[in-house]
Structures are given as C-alpha cells and as structure tokens.
Design a protein around this motif. Structure first.
Motif, PDB file in Angstrom:
ATOM      1  N   PRO A   1     -13.053   2.559  -2.460  1.00  0.00           N
ATOM      2  CA  PRO A   1     -13.636   1.880  -2.616  1.00  0.00           C
ATOM      3  C   PRO A   1     -14.880   2.073  -3.025  1.00  0.00           C
ATOM      4  O   PRO A   1     -14.301   3.300  -4.069  1.00  0.00           O
ATOM      5  N   HIS A   2     -15.232   0.715  -4.017  1.00  0.00           N
ATOM      6  CA  HIS A   2     -15.380   0.680  -5.192  1.00  0.00           C
ATOM      7  C   HIS A   2     -17.017  -0.045  -4.672  1.00  0.00           C
ATOM      8  O   HIS A   2     -17.239  -1.087  -4.983  1.00  0.00           O
ATOM      9  N   PRO A   3     -17.935   0.475  -3.747  1.00  0.00           N
ATOM     10  CA  PRO A   3     -18.652  -0.439  -3.467  1.00  0.00           C
ATOM     11  C   PRO A   3     -20.185  -0.565  -4.679  1.00  0.00           C
ATOM     12  O   PRO A   3     -20.135   0.642  -5.375  1.00  0.00           O
ATOM     13  N   GLN A   4     -20.957  -1.506  -5.049  1.00  0.00           N
ATOM     14  CA  GLN A   4     -21.214  -2.467  -5.789  1.00  0.00           C
ATOM     15  C   GLN A   4     -23.201  -1.738  -5.689  1.00  0.00           C
ATOM     16  O   GLN A   4     -23.413  -1.699  -3.965  1.00  0.00           O
ATOM     17  N   ARG A   5     -23.918  -1.606  -6.073  1.00  0.00           N
ATOM     18  CA  ARG A   5     -24.805  -0.949  -5.632  1.00  0.00           C
ATOM     19  C   ARG A   5     -26.182  -1.600  -5.965  1.00  0.00           C
ATOM     20  O   ARG A   5     -27.412  -1.117  -5.315  1.00  0.00           O
ATOM     21  N   GLU A   6     -25.862  -2.503  -6.106  1.00  0.00           N
ATOM     22  CA  GLU A   6     -27.245  -3.657  -5.818  1.00  0.00           C
ATOM     23  C   GLU A   6     -26.931  -5.271  -5.298  1.00  0.00           C
ATOM     24  O   GLU A   6     -25.660  -5.773  -5.040  1.00  0.00           O
ATOM     25  N   TRP A   7     -28.099  -5.761  -4.666  1.00  0.00           N
ATOM     26  CA  TRP A   7     -27.008  -6.960  -3.666  1.00  0.00           C
ATOM     27  C   TRP A   7     -27.560  -7.720  -4.870  1.00  0.00           C
ATOM     28  O   TRP A   7     -28.356  -8.252  -5.700  1.00  0.00           O
ATOM     29  N   ILE A   8     -26.626  -9.197  -5.108  1.00  0.00           N
ATOM     30  CA  ILE A   8     -26.457 -10.028  -5.486  1.00  0.00           C
ATOM     31  C   ILE A   8     -27.003 -11.320  -4.559  1.00  0.00           C
ATOM     32  O   ILE A   8     -25.918 -11.941  -3.815  1.00  0.00           O
ATOM     33  N   ARG A   9     -27.745 -12.083  -5.845  1.00  0.00           N
ATOM     34  CA  ARG A   9     -28.193 -13.130  -4.426  1.00  0.00           C
ATOM     35  C   ARG A   9     -27.218 -14.406  -4.611  1.00  0.00           C
ATOM     36  O   ARG A   9     -26.817 -15.053  -6.255  1.00  0.00           O
ATOM     37  N   MET A  10     -26.990 -15.173  -3.089  1.00  0.00           N
ATOM     38  CA  MET A  10     -26.135 -16.096  -4.314  1.00  0.00           C
ATOM     39  C   MET A  10     -27.521 -17.573  -3.676  1.00  0.00           C
ATOM     40  O   MET A  10     -28.279 -17.770  -3.926  1.00  0.00           O
TER      41      MET A  10
ATOM     42  N   THR B   1     -29.585  -1.190   2.733  1.00  0.00           N
ATOM     43  CA  THR B   1     -29.719  -1.290   1.046  1.00  0.00           C
ATOM     44  C   THR B   1     -27.767  -1.021   1.269  1.00  0.00           C
ATOM     45  O   THR B   1     -27.065  -1.192   2.342  1.00  0.00           O
ATOM     46  N   PRO B   2     -27.048  -1.545   0.082  1.00  0.00           N
ATOM     47  CA  PRO B   2     -25.642  -2.153  -0.194  1.00  0.00           C
ATOM     48  C   PRO B   2     -25.051  -0.294  -0.016  1.00  0.00           C
ATOM     49  O   PRO B   2     -23.607  -0.362   1.157  1.00  0.00           O
ATOM     50  N   ALA B   3     -25.857   0.640   0.318  1.00  0.00           N
ATOM     51  CA  ALA B   3     -24.939   2.092   0.040  1.00  0.00           C
ATOM     52  C   ALA B   3     -25.301   2.003   1.732  1.00  0.00           C
ATOM     53  O   ALA B   3     -24.180   3.230   1.509  1.00  0.00           O
ATOM     54  N   GLU B   4     -25.783   2.192   2.762  1.00  0.00           N
ATOM     55  CA  GLU B   4     -26.243   2.069   3.361  1.00  0.00           C
ATOM     56  C   GLU B   4     -24.821   1.354   4.859  1.00  0.00           C
ATOM     57  O   GLU B   4     -24.368   1.476   5.074  1.00  0.00           O
ATOM     58  N   ILE B   5     -24.651   0.115   3.877  1.00  0.00           N
ATOM     59  CA  ILE B   5     -23.584  -1.476   4.488  1.00  0.00           C
ATOM     60  C   ILE B   5     -22.250  -0.632   4.103  1.00  0.00           C
ATOM     61  O   ILE B   5     -21.858  -0.208   4.581  1.00  0.00           O
ATOM     62  N   ALA B   6     -22.045   0.153   3.187  1.00  0.00           N
ATOM     63  CA  ALA B   6     -20.717   0.456   2.286  1.00  0.00           C
ATOM     64  C   ALA B   6     -21.013   2.134   3.161  1.00  0.00           C
ATOM     65  O   ALA B   6     -19.250   1.972   4.464  1.00  0.00           O
TER      66      ALA B   6
ATOM     67  N   PRO C   1       0.881  -0.892  -0.106  1.00  0.00           N
ATOM     68  CA  PRO C   1      -0.300   0.063  -0.095  1.00  0.00           C
ATOM     69  C   PRO C   1       0.934   1.438  -0.167  1.00  0.00           C
ATOM     70  O   PRO C   1       1.148   1.788   0.872  1.00  0.00           O
ATOM     71  N   ASP C   2       1.790   1.209  -1.146  1.00  0.00           N
ATOM     72  CA  ASP C   2       2.791   2.423  -1.472  1.00  0.00           C
ATOM     73  C   ASP C   2       2.043   3.183  -2.311  1.00  0.00           C
ATOM     74  O   ASP C   2       2.562   4.590  -2.710  1.00  0.00           O
ATOM     75  N   HIS C   3       0.562   3.501  -2.789  1.00  0.00           N
ATOM     76  CA  HIS C   3       0.022   3.737  -3.812  1.00  0.00           C
ATOM     77  C   HIS C   3      -1.275   3.558  -3.942  1.00  0.00           C
ATOM     78  O   HIS C   3      -1.898   2.931  -3.084  1.00  0.00           O
ATOM     79  N   ALA C   4      -2.253   4.017  -4.352  1.00  0.00           N
ATOM     80  CA  ALA C   4      -3.706   4.594  -4.556  1.00  0.00           C
ATOM     81  C   ALA C   4      -3.743   2.568  -5.183  1.00  0.00           C
ATOM     82  O   ALA C   4      -3.516   2.430  -5.874  1.00  0.00           O
ATOM     83  N   LEU C   5      -4.259   1.783  -4.085  1.00  0.00           N
ATOM     84  CA  LEU C   5      -5.437   1.113  -4.220  1.00  0.00           C
ATOM     85  C   LEU C   5      -6.817   0.780  -4.497  1.00  0.00           C
ATOM     86  O   LEU C   5      -7.450   1.711  -3.564  1.00  0.00           O
ATOM     87  N   ASP C   6      -7.933  -0.141  -5.707  1.00  0.00           N
ATOM     88  CA  ASP C   6      -8.379   0.144  -5.172  1.00  0.00           C
ATOM     89  C   ASP C   6      -9.614  -0.887  -4.815  1.00  0.00           C
ATOM     90  O   ASP C   6      -9.017  -2.132  -5.150  1.00  0.00           O
ATOM     91  N   ALA C   7     -10.750  -1.141  -4.039  1.00  0.00           N
ATOM     92  CA  ALA C   7     -11.469  -2.007  -4.007  1.00  0.00           C
ATOM     93  C   ALA C   7     -12.775  -2.160  -3.659  1.00  0.00           C
ATOM     94  O   ALA C   7     -13.751  -1.631  -4.276  1.00  0.00           O
ATOM     95  N   VAL C   8     -13.212  -3.509  -4.579  1.00  0.00           N
ATOM     96  CA  VAL C   8     -14.605  -3.583  -4.731  1.00  0.00           C
ATOM     97  C   VAL C   8     -15.650  -4.320  -3.540  1.00  0.00           C
ATOM     98  O   VAL C   8     -15.236  -5.261  -2.888  1.00  0.00           O
ATOM     99  N   MET C   9     -15.899  -3.402  -3.463  1.00  0.00           N
ATOM    100  CA  MET C   9     -17.960  -4.488  -2.279  1.00  0.00           C
ATOM    101  C   MET C   9     -18.695  -5.378  -3.346  1.00  0.00           C
ATOM    102  O   MET C   9     -18.817  -4.417  -3.698  1.00  0.00           O
ATOM    103  N   VAL C  10     -18.380  -6.108  -2.777  1.00  0.00           N
ATOM    104  CA  VAL C  10     -19.717  -7.139  -3.418  1.00  0.00           C
ATOM    105  C   VAL C  10     -20.668  -7.355  -2.115  1.00  0.00           C
ATOM    106  O   VAL C  10     -20.697  -7.576  -1.244  1.00  0.00           O
ATOM    107  N   PHE C  11     -21.752  -7.354  -2.608  1.00  0.00           N
ATOM    108  CA  PHE C  11     -22.998  -7.652  -1.947  1.00  0.00           C
ATOM    109  C   PHE C  11     -23.581  -8.355  -1.991  1.00  0.00           C
ATOM    110  O   PHE C  11     -24.120  -8.661  -3.197  1.00  0.00           O
ATOM    111  N   LEU C  12     -24.084  -9.545  -0.580  1.00  0.00           N
ATOM    112  CA  LEU C  12     -24.480 -10.694  -1.326  1.00  0.00           C
ATOM    113  C   LEU C  12     -25.624 -10.861  -0.230  1.00  0.00           C
ATOM    114  O   LEU C  12     -25.364 -11.184   0.376  1.00  0.00           O
ATOM    115  N   SER C  13     -26.949 -11.540  -1.070  1.00  0.00           N
ATOM    116  CA  SER C  13     -28.062 -11.763  -0.202  1.00  0.00           C
ATOM    117  C   SER C  13     -28.721 -13.306  -0.205  1.00  0.00           C
ATOM    118  O   SER C  13     -27.094 -14.089  -1.476  1.00  0.00           O
TER     119      SER C  13
END
Length: 404
Positions: free
Chosen positions: A111-120, A83-88, A62-74
């Motif tokens: 962070p790059h939080p996704q906007r929708e739940w993805i169903r397991m 909502t994903p936004a509330e949890i993010a 982490p000596d430079h900017a890093l991108d992280a994806v947040m995947v929300f699983l229902s």
C-alpha cells in the motif's frame, strides 16, 4: 461489490460500467498441465468466470508484488474528523497479511497511502452516493476524483487504485463500496487505468472489506446470494467459507479453486480424481515454513463440461483461525455461472444440523465439512468421499471412490 453490512480524463470517464469485470480478452495463457489438467474448467464469457485454463489479461495477476495507491477524498460540506493515516491503518497491514497468508507468500500487496486529504469540487450529498448508484452521478464522482488526484499522483507507479471517501461526510453511504470497471481504459501518466476501488466505509470499516474488494481486482466473483427483492439471506451459497462470500465469515481464506485460478496453487498441489484414489490434503489455510513444500491442497472431480466438485481440507489455522468446524469441505464450481449467481456452492455434508449460531453468518453451512470417519455421497458425481484419518501434522487422509 459487497453486500449490505450489519450496520484529460473526463471524456474517458463518461464511458464506464459499474460491474466487477468487463474485459473478456484473455491475456497470455498458461494452459494447465499434468495431473490436474483434465479437471481444469475452461474460461467462459461469464462475468468473473471460474475457468482456470487461462488468465484474463485485463486483470493484474497477483503472483508477484503489486503496488496500490490510497487516495483520500474530502468534500466541501464536511471537515474530516480523521486523518488519512488513521484510515489507512484500518486496512493495512491487515489486508497485506491476509493476502500474504492466502498466497503462501507468493503475493505481496504494497500500500501507498497518501498523506493528505484531496478536496472534491462538489459536496458529498450532490453525488448521490449509494449502492445502486445513478450512472451520471457516479460518472461525475469518478471524473472529479481522478481529475483532482491526477494533479498530485503519478498513476503510472501503481497497479491498483483505492479512492477512499471521508467516512464522516454526510453523503457517504458505506453500502456503495465496490469496484468500478471502465469499458474503455483511462489513460493517465502513461498508463491505463482499467478499474478503481471506490471505498465509502465507516471508520472503523467492515472486517475484511478491502480483501473482498481487492479480490474483484484479481477477477474473483461475488459468492454471496443477493435476493431479488432485497430480502432474505445472502449467505446460502457458501456461508462462512471464503471472503468473496462474506467478509464477516469465520473461515475467510480463499477456496482452493480461487488459489488455483490466481496461481497460488499449481498442478503439483492439485489432484484430478478420475478413478478411485486416496489423497492426503493439507489444510488450505496452513502456511508452511519457508522452504517447505505446500503438499496437496485440492482434489477435483470433473462432473461435466463446465462443472466440477472440489475437495479440500479446512482447519483452524492461518486466515481460518476462527473457523467453526474443521474437516473436508466439498463445493461445486460452475464456470458459466456469473459473479453473484452462485458460481460456487458449498455442499452441506450435515444437512440436518447447524453450528455457531452466535458467530456464523449462516449456521446451516457452518458445520458443512466432513469429519474423520464420515462418508458422503456427492450428488451428481457418482462418487463418495470418506475421511479416513487425520495425521499428526493435521493433514487429512481422504478416500475418494468414483465407481469407475
């Protein structure tokens, strides 16, 4: 992995380990040089070794900017109440701020939080989610999660993957939050996925939990003590000091040794003490104004082939704003001790007292720092540390006598 709180990929996924690190192959090494070099412990095969002579290329540095994806699983057995936004918002921007302060602005977590739940595909209860998870059910969870997420997400865009489960699903256990590493990287969207952070927190989550877990992504060890019988105190090694010990700590800023390992401190901010010396130490969590020098942040006494004693100043500022005690903190570092085994142990310069019973995770170490006018003989180091003064700017003047 965090301690209990107070309250096309399928084939590759079968082969995984639930450890916080697997690869021991060092990446491009940047050997320590200059005044700090004699005290730079070498990296060893220990799990999350605290050697600082080279970087393990299996981990993103982490000596430079890093991108992280947040995947929300229902899950089919629960309808998300948030909502994903509330949890993010439970995690960001607070986690980004923590790392920006800790790194003195050298690292940004984007962070790059996704906007929708993805169903397991299966109910949450089917996966058997818990802290010490059955490997077959854990593998199934990860296999399913990556498969359904890969249909919507281009993993090649991200350096870090957070898999966030619906906190209200009946089978979700918050003690299961951890980093899972694959012994063989997965390949998706033209990129390797070496590890994921599985998040099973309640809403709202435990304080600083994502900062702790993300620390593992950067090859930092667990500093807490996990009792073998599941009973006893978890904070005997480092108490409130460093988020890798307790996410609830009053002084969660990372130890200077960790910052040295991560590249946030370089040899200009680290002094290797090999003879009597007077050093001026700036508080570790003090973030200088843009363009200003960091100053000396860490002094190190080498005590053996694989051990050292670190000396740093801790003050009520930055990530340590809620600290119980200010002063000079001393701690022992061992490069061959694995994560969770006590690779760092804070030295209690006031062993007959404690402090902040109402707030501290471990009061016996809450007042561990040495205060102005006090002297401490370092066990096993044939050295004494005296806090001679504190400057108007808040830095400490420290006299270290080695007897050589």
């Amino acid at each position: 992995m965090e301690r209990p709180s107070p309250r096309g990929l399928a084939a590759g996924l079968v082969s995984l380990l639930a450890l916080a690190a697997t690869s021991l192959v060092a990446g491009p090494a940047a050997a320590a040089a200059g005044d700090a070099a004699p005290c730079a412990l070498p990296r060893t095969p220990a799990h999350h070794s605290l050697g600082v002579d080279r970087w393990n290329g299996a981990y993103p540095r982490p000596d430079h900017a890093l991108d992280a994806v947040m995947v929300f699983l229902s899950f089919p057995d629960a309808e998300p109440a948030t909502t994903p936004a509330e949890i993010a918002s439970d995690y960001f921007p607070s986690t980004t701020r923590f790392f920006r302060r800790a790194s003195y602005g050298k690292f940004t977590l984007r962070p790059h939080p996704q906007r929708e739940w993805i169903r397991m595909p299966k109910p949450s209860t089917w996966y058997g989610i818990r802290r010490d998870w059955a490997s077959d059910r854990r593998s199934a969870y990860l296999r399913d999660a990556i498969r359904v997420a890969d249909e919507r997400i281009d993993f090649s865009r991200y350096d870090i993957v957070y898999l966030v489960a619906d906190p209200d699903a009946p089978g979700v256990d918050s003690d299961a939050t951890k980093v899972v590493n694959f012994d063989r990287p997965l390949h998706a969207d033209g990129t390797d996925i070496r590890r994921v952070v599985t998040v099973f927190e309640q809403h709202p989550p435990d304080h600083n939990v994502l900062a702790h877990e993300t620390g593992h992504v950067f090859d930092l060890p667990d500093l807490y003590h996990r009792p073998t019988d599941g009973k006893g105190d978890w904070d005997t090694y480092v108490g409130d000091w460093d988020v890798m010990g307790s996410q609830f700590g009053l002084s969660p800023d990372l130890f200077g040794w960790h910052k040295w390992k991560l590249g946030w401190l370089d040899d200009r901010q680290v002094v290797c003490v090999q003879s009597d010396r007077v050093v001026t130490l700036e508080p570790m969590a003090d973030v200088p104004v843009p363009g200003a020098s960091l100053g000396t942040r860490l002094a190190v006494l080498r005590t053996g082939e694989g051990s050292a004693v670190a000396v740093e100043a801790r003050g009520s500022t930055g990530n340590d704003l809620s600290t119980c005690a200010e002063g000079i903190l001393l701690y022992r570092v061992r490069n061959e001790t694995p994560s969770g085994g006590g690779p760092v142990e804070v030295l209690d310069t006031h062993p007959d007292s404690d402090a902040c019973w109402e707030r501290s995770v471990y009061p016996p170490l809450a007042d561990a720092p040495l205060r102005v006018g006090e002297t401490y003989s370092v066990p096993g180091a044939h050295a004494t540390v005296e806090v001679a003064d504190r400057t108007p700017s808040g830095a400490y003047t420290v006299r270290i006598t080695t007897g050589t």
